[in-house]
Motif scaffolding. Structure first.
Motif, PDB file in Angstrom:
ATOM      1  N   MET A   1       0.573  -1.143   0.532  1.00  0.00           N
ATOM      2  CA  MET A   1       0.012   0.162   0.262  1.00  0.00           C
ATOM      3  C   MET A   1       1.029   1.273   0.034  1.00  0.00           C
ATOM      4  O   MET A   1       2.228   1.179   0.829  1.00  0.00           O
ATOM      5  CB  MET A   1      -0.470  -0.319   1.180  1.00  0.00           C
ATOM      6  CG  MET A   1      -1.837   1.317   1.447  1.00  0.00           C
ATOM      7  SD  MET A   1      -2.748   1.499   2.781  1.00  0.00           S
ATOM      8  CE  MET A   1      -3.479  -0.091   3.286  1.00  0.00           C
ATOM      9  N   LYS A   2       0.149   2.717  -0.753  1.00  0.00           N
ATOM     10  CA  LYS A   2       1.469   4.039  -0.910  1.00  0.00           C
ATOM     11  C   LYS A   2       0.850   4.529   0.341  1.00  0.00           C
ATOM     12  O   LYS A   2      -0.168   4.090   1.116  1.00  0.00           O
ATOM     13  CB  LYS A   2       0.946   4.105  -2.064  1.00  0.00           C
ATOM     14  CG  LYS A   2       2.020   3.799  -3.416  1.00  0.00           C
ATOM     15  CD  LYS A   2       0.875   4.415  -4.741  1.00  0.00           C
ATOM     16  CE  LYS A   2       1.421   4.203  -5.586  1.00  0.00           C
ATOM     17  NZ  LYS A   2       1.154   4.750  -6.689  1.00  0.00           N
ATOM     18  N   VAL A   3       1.912   5.032   0.375  1.00  0.00           N
ATOM     19  CA  VAL A   3       1.888   5.695   1.858  1.00  0.00           C
ATOM     20  C   VAL A   3       0.272   6.689   1.925  1.00  0.00           C
ATOM     21  O   VAL A   3      -0.660   6.434   2.980  1.00  0.00           O
ATOM     22  CB  VAL A   3       2.901   6.439   2.197  1.00  0.00           C
ATOM     23  CG1 VAL A   3       3.044   7.920   3.429  1.00  0.00           C
ATOM     24  CG2 VAL A   3       4.304   6.121   1.878  1.00  0.00           C
ATOM     25  N   PHE A   4       0.402   7.577   1.152  1.00  0.00           N
ATOM     26  CA  PHE A   4      -1.175   8.055   1.135  1.00  0.00           C
ATOM     27  C   PHE A   4      -2.068   6.930   0.489  1.00  0.00           C
ATOM     28  O   PHE A   4      -3.434   7.897   1.018  1.00  0.00           O
ATOM     29  CB  PHE A   4      -0.913   9.595  -0.116  1.00  0.00           C
ATOM     30  CG  PHE A   4       0.284  10.293   0.789  1.00  0.00           C
ATOM     31  CD1 PHE A   4       0.531  10.267   1.567  1.00  0.00           C
ATOM     32  CD2 PHE A   4       0.725  11.062  -0.358  1.00  0.00           C
ATOM     33  CE1 PHE A   4       1.582  11.206   1.632  1.00  0.00           C
ATOM     34  CE2 PHE A   4       2.216  12.311   0.067  1.00  0.00           C
ATOM     35  CZ  PHE A   4       1.500  12.305   0.996  1.00  0.00           C
ATOM     36  N   ASP A   5      -2.268   6.137   0.060  1.00  0.00           N
ATOM     37  CA  ASP A   5      -3.885   5.643   0.039  1.00  0.00           C
ATOM     38  C   ASP A   5      -4.019   4.780   0.979  1.00  0.00           C
ATOM     39  O   ASP A   5      -5.661   4.358   1.755  1.00  0.00           O
ATOM     40  CB  ASP A   5      -2.917   4.213  -0.650  1.00  0.00           C
ATOM     41  CG  ASP A   5      -3.042   4.353  -2.318  1.00  0.00           C
ATOM     42  OD1 ASP A   5      -3.407   5.221  -2.560  1.00  0.00           O
ATOM     43  OD2 ASP A   5      -2.572   3.692  -3.005  1.00  0.00           O
ATOM     44  N   ARG A   9      -6.571   7.896   9.498  1.00  0.00           N
ATOM     45  CA  ARG A   9      -6.297   7.293  11.180  1.00  0.00           C
ATOM     46  C   ARG A   9      -5.460   6.293  11.019  1.00  0.00           C
ATOM     47  O   ARG A   9      -4.951   6.108  11.718  1.00  0.00           O
ATOM     48  CB  ARG A   9      -8.040   6.625  11.131  1.00  0.00           C
ATOM     49  CG  ARG A   9      -8.054   5.875  12.401  1.00  0.00           C
ATOM     50  CD  ARG A   9      -9.380   5.525  13.312  1.00  0.00           C
ATOM     51  NE  ARG A   9     -10.208   6.508  12.754  1.00  0.00           N
ATOM     52  CZ  ARG A   9     -11.116   7.111  13.562  1.00  0.00           C
ATOM     53  NH1 ARG A   9      -9.360   7.532  14.881  1.00  0.00           N
ATOM     54  NH2 ARG A   9     -11.370   8.479  14.217  1.00  0.00           N
ATOM     55  N   GLN A  10      -5.448   4.692   9.401  1.00  0.00           N
ATOM     56  CA  GLN A  10      -4.503   4.446   9.796  1.00  0.00           C
ATOM     57  C   GLN A  10      -2.751   4.850  10.360  1.00  0.00           C
ATOM     58  O   GLN A  10      -2.159   4.620  11.020  1.00  0.00           O
ATOM     59  CB  GLN A  10      -4.597   3.464   8.716  1.00  0.00           C
ATOM     60  CG  GLN A  10      -5.798   2.885   8.693  1.00  0.00           C
ATOM     61  CD  GLN A  10      -5.666   1.905   7.152  1.00  0.00           C
ATOM     62  OE1 GLN A  10      -5.528   2.502   6.341  1.00  0.00           O
ATOM     63  NE2 GLN A  10      -5.880   0.502   7.346  1.00  0.00           N
ATOM     64  N   PHE A  11      -2.303   5.936   9.257  1.00  0.00           N
ATOM     65  CA  PHE A  11      -0.976   6.611   9.486  1.00  0.00           C
ATOM     66  C   PHE A  11      -1.459   7.228  10.825  1.00  0.00           C
ATOM     67  O   PHE A  11       0.106   7.039  11.752  1.00  0.00           O
ATOM     68  CB  PHE A  11      -0.956   7.742   8.447  1.00  0.00           C
ATOM     69  CG  PHE A  11       0.054   8.472   8.450  1.00  0.00           C
ATOM     70  CD1 PHE A  11       1.397   8.087   7.951  1.00  0.00           C
ATOM     71  CD2 PHE A  11       0.131   9.607   9.403  1.00  0.00           C
ATOM     72  CE1 PHE A  11       2.540   8.124   7.711  1.00  0.00           C
ATOM     73  CE2 PHE A  11       1.455  10.959   9.217  1.00  0.00           C
ATOM     74  CZ  PHE A  11       2.693   9.523   8.208  1.00  0.00           C
ATOM     75  N   ILE A  12      -1.313   7.938  11.473  1.00  0.00           N
ATOM     76  CA  ILE A  12      -1.810   8.451  13.434  1.00  0.00           C
ATOM     77  C   ILE A  12      -1.569   7.305  13.581  1.00  0.00           C
ATOM     78  O   ILE A  12      -0.503   7.219  15.215  1.00  0.00           O
ATOM     79  CB  ILE A  12      -2.856   9.562  13.352  1.00  0.00           C
ATOM     80  CG1 ILE A  12      -3.365   9.996  12.243  1.00  0.00           C
ATOM     81  CG2 ILE A  12      -2.843   9.235  14.420  1.00  0.00           C
ATOM     82  CD1 ILE A  12      -4.399  11.190  12.679  1.00  0.00           C
ATOM     83  N   GLU A  13      -2.379   5.852  14.113  1.00  0.00           N
ATOM     84  CA  GLU A  13      -2.357   5.223  14.729  1.00  0.00           C
ATOM     85  C   GLU A  13      -0.656   4.566  14.370  1.00  0.00           C
ATOM     86  O   GLU A  13       0.340   4.289  15.360  1.00  0.00           O
ATOM     87  CB  GLU A  13      -3.276   4.084  14.704  1.00  0.00           C
ATOM     88  CG  GLU A  13      -4.609   4.849  15.108  1.00  0.00           C
ATOM     89  CD  GLU A  13      -5.855   3.259  14.485  1.00  0.00           C
ATOM     90  OE1 GLU A  13      -5.656   2.283  13.411  1.00  0.00           O
ATOM     91  OE2 GLU A  13      -7.127   3.285  15.057  1.00  0.00           O
ATOM     92  N   PRO A  22       5.723   4.755  11.047  1.00  0.00           N
ATOM     93  CA  PRO A  22       6.798   6.352  10.684  1.00  0.00           C
ATOM     94  C   PRO A  22       6.869   7.422  11.591  1.00  0.00           C
ATOM     95  O   PRO A  22       6.892   7.589  12.298  1.00  0.00           O
ATOM     96  CB  PRO A  22       5.336   6.737   9.224  1.00  0.00           C
ATOM     97  CG  PRO A  22       4.258   6.609   9.976  1.00  0.00           C
ATOM     98  CD  PRO A  22       5.144   5.170  10.457  1.00  0.00           C
ATOM     99  N   GLY A  23       8.316   8.027  11.307  1.00  0.00           N
ATOM    100  CA  GLY A  23       8.335   8.791  12.013  1.00  0.00           C
ATOM    101  C   GLY A  23       8.837  10.190  11.962  1.00  0.00           C
ATOM    102  O   GLY A  23       7.879  10.723  10.716  1.00  0.00           O
ATOM    103  N   GLY A  24       9.339  11.297  12.943  1.00  0.00           N
ATOM    104  CA  GLY A  24       9.375  12.525  12.100  1.00  0.00           C
ATOM    105  C   GLY A  24       9.424  12.725  10.491  1.00  0.00           C
ATOM    106  O   GLY A  24       9.335  13.663  10.093  1.00  0.00           O
TER     107      GLY A  24
END
Length: 208
Positions: A1-5, A9-13, A22-24
């Motif tokens: 899955m691409k990062v922006f796909d 909520r998934q990214f934040i979690e 994912p980091g800073g």
């Protein structure tokens, strides 16, 4: 899955978790994409009959921002890959002189890549800020506050990315390389501050 796909909520979690990615650097890339998206929205809402004479300029801005957002997504992915590369280098054996030398070289390559990726983010974000600044006087006044949000968010991405550059510079032994990154970073930071102030002056003047 691409990062922006993935969903927000998934990214934040994922960012909330104990996982180092994912980091800073990746968060900075997402921030840059969000700031750029606001710039695109402002340009999109500055077209039509009322702004017909500026349509070509606005369409150019929109197209360039779309390309930049694609680049920000790649940078977010590469930031995570850079961290994994560095961790893999740390795990390399060091029981002989030859292996220690090989490990040291891989660590240096990983550190340089880990600094180069956020530096590219800083450059791309600064360029989008400059693009937005050039048309700051002719945007639709009704969305001028969103222009402010765009440059503030892009500047925040630049400042955040610089922290990632700096922490990796401490691992780069080549003084010339280190100095070059330092100079580039400081130049980009200063540019971004000047552009942000210029745009915010216009924004606040139009808001009244």
């Amino acid at each position: 899955m691409k990062v922006f796909d993935q969903s927000i909520r998934q990214f934040i979690e994922a960012a909330c978790s104990a996982s180092p990615t994912p980091g800073g650097g990746s968060v900075a890339a997402v921030s840059a994409a969000l700031g750029a998206s606001m710039g695109s929205m402002v340009a999109s809402l500055s077209t039509g009959t009322r702004f017909e004479k500026n349509a070509a300029q606005m369409n150019t801005i929109i197209a360039q921002i779309k390309t930049a957002i694609d680049e920000f997504e790649q940078i977010a992915k590469q930031d995570m890959e850079s961290f994994r590369l560095f961790m893999d280098a740390l795990k390399m054996p060091k029981d002989t002189d030859e292996k220690r030398a090989q490990r040291s070289e891989c660590l240096q390559q990983a550190a340089i890549q880990a600094a180069n990726v956020p530096l590219r983010l800083m450059t791309q974000s600064r360029d989008i800020m400059a693009l937005l600044e050039k048309a700051s006087q002719i945007y639709n006044k009704n969305v001028i506050s969103d222009l402010g949000v765009a440059v503030i968010t892009l500047d925040a991405a630049i400042q955040s990315a610089w922290l990632t550059v700096k922490i990796n510079l401490s691992s780069i032994k080549n003084e010339k390389t280190n100095s070059n990154y330092e100079k580039q970073g400081m130049h980009l930071l200063n540019d971004a501050q000047k552009i942000k102030q210029s745009v915010m002056n216009v924004v606040m003047d139009k808001i009244g």
